[in-house]
Enzyme design. Sequence first.
Site, PDB file in Angstrom:
ATOM      1  N   SER A  90      57.474 -49.674 -76.504  1.00 27.22           N
ATOM      2  CA  SER A  90      57.001 -50.768 -77.366  1.00 27.22           C
ATOM      3  C   SER A  90      58.161 -51.098 -78.293  1.00 27.22           C
ATOM      4  O   SER A  90      59.102 -50.294 -78.426  1.00 27.22           O
ATOM      5  CB  SER A  90      55.811 -50.255 -78.193  1.00 27.22           C
ATOM      6  OG  SER A  90      55.552 -51.110 -79.283  1.00 27.22           O
ATOM      7  N   TYR A 105      51.542 -44.106 -83.298  1.00 28.64           N
ATOM      8  CA  TYR A 105      51.939 -45.020 -82.221  1.00 28.64           C
ATOM      9  C   TYR A 105      53.469 -45.074 -82.136  1.00 28.64           C
ATOM     10  O   TYR A 105      54.060 -44.929 -81.061  1.00 28.64           O
ATOM     11  CB  TYR A 105      51.359 -46.412 -82.496  1.00 28.64           C
ATOM     12  CG  TYR A 105      51.558 -47.399 -81.369  1.00 28.64           C
ATOM     13  CD1 TYR A 105      50.778 -47.356 -80.222  1.00 28.64           C
ATOM     14  CD2 TYR A 105      52.540 -48.395 -81.444  1.00 28.64           C
ATOM     15  CE1 TYR A 105      50.965 -48.254 -79.179  1.00 28.64           C
ATOM     16  CE2 TYR A 105      52.736 -49.294 -80.410  1.00 28.64           C
ATOM     17  CZ  TYR A 105      51.935 -49.221 -79.281  1.00 28.64           C
ATOM     18  OH  TYR A 105      52.131 -50.112 -78.244  1.00 28.64           O
TER      19      TYR A 105
END
Length: 262
Positions: free
Chosen positions: A144, A157
């Site tokens: 990401s 995350y």
Amino acid sequence: MKSFKDKSIIITGAAMGLGLATAKYLAAKQASLTLVDYNKEGLDTAIEEIKTDYPSVNIVAVAADVSKEENVKKYVAKAKEAFGKIDGFYNNAGIEGRQADMVDYDLEVFKKVIDINLMGVYYGLRYVLPEMVEHGGRIVNVASVGGIRGVLNQTPYVASKHAVAGMTKNAALEYGKHNIFTNAIAPGAILTPMVEEAFKQVNPEDPKAAEAEYSKRNPTRRLGKPEEVASLVAYLLSDDCNYVNGQVIAIDGGESNMYGNA
Ligand SMILES: NC(=O)c1ccc[n+]([C@@H]2O[C@H](COP(=O)([O-])OP(=O)(O)OC[C@H]3O[C@@H](n4cnc5c(N)ncnc54)[C@H](O)[C@@H]3O)[C@@H](O)[C@H]2O)c1
């Protein structure tokens, strides 16, 4: 791009979002697909959709939770059993967790994000890599922008996605000699159910306003589309992808290069 005829590809997190978009893209190129998701109903619906558009596609569905080692062994075995080999692996399943200051972050959610995003990707590598040693292969892990930058209020995350970037580099170093090329993609905001949920958390009254506000920051003034990610992933899984190994490739409209306001 060369066809995927006779190529056996595993996709995790295939019931929706980026996984489903890539499944459709590769079905159009005649790949044989092993589709994995822990949402069994969602997976069945997704497969019906794919089969409607591409009736002749070979698909094996596996209901599995990528954070459970035994489940990962199961989906690898099913792919081998159905297609005799594994040529490509889209190690995509992941969750975002909640949005919260790092000090207040709920520990159970923190551990769950790490279990799925970090351990799930690792188990996938652990059991797929040995299957590719004999004939080579292509692996795409999903990091990401949060795997190359910090993102406010998303500590687990960001930690998990930096780990994905790190494991990608190690897999590339250790398995490049077997003609296995491992890369990661680092998507920015791509309009999938996961991102829609994030906008709901930012502005529960008006998630569309949160989306519009977010889009202003991007050099392209819009979010990405799952199909745009699918075409990059398909390239990285294809035989055209040669000598690209151990890279973390941002697909974010250029946003991660920005410092300060647009
Ligand atoms: N959409 C984005 O903007 C974006 C940006 C950066 C990274 N990503 C990453 O891309 C990947 C896919 O995201 P998405 O936006 O398509 O999400 P999504 O929520 O739309 O879809 C994720 C799919 O993965 C499945 N899944 C989740 N945990 C699982 C588990 N433990 N075992 C099996 N299946 C599981 C879900 O059931 C779902 O079908 C994730 O790793 C995510 O972190 C997405």
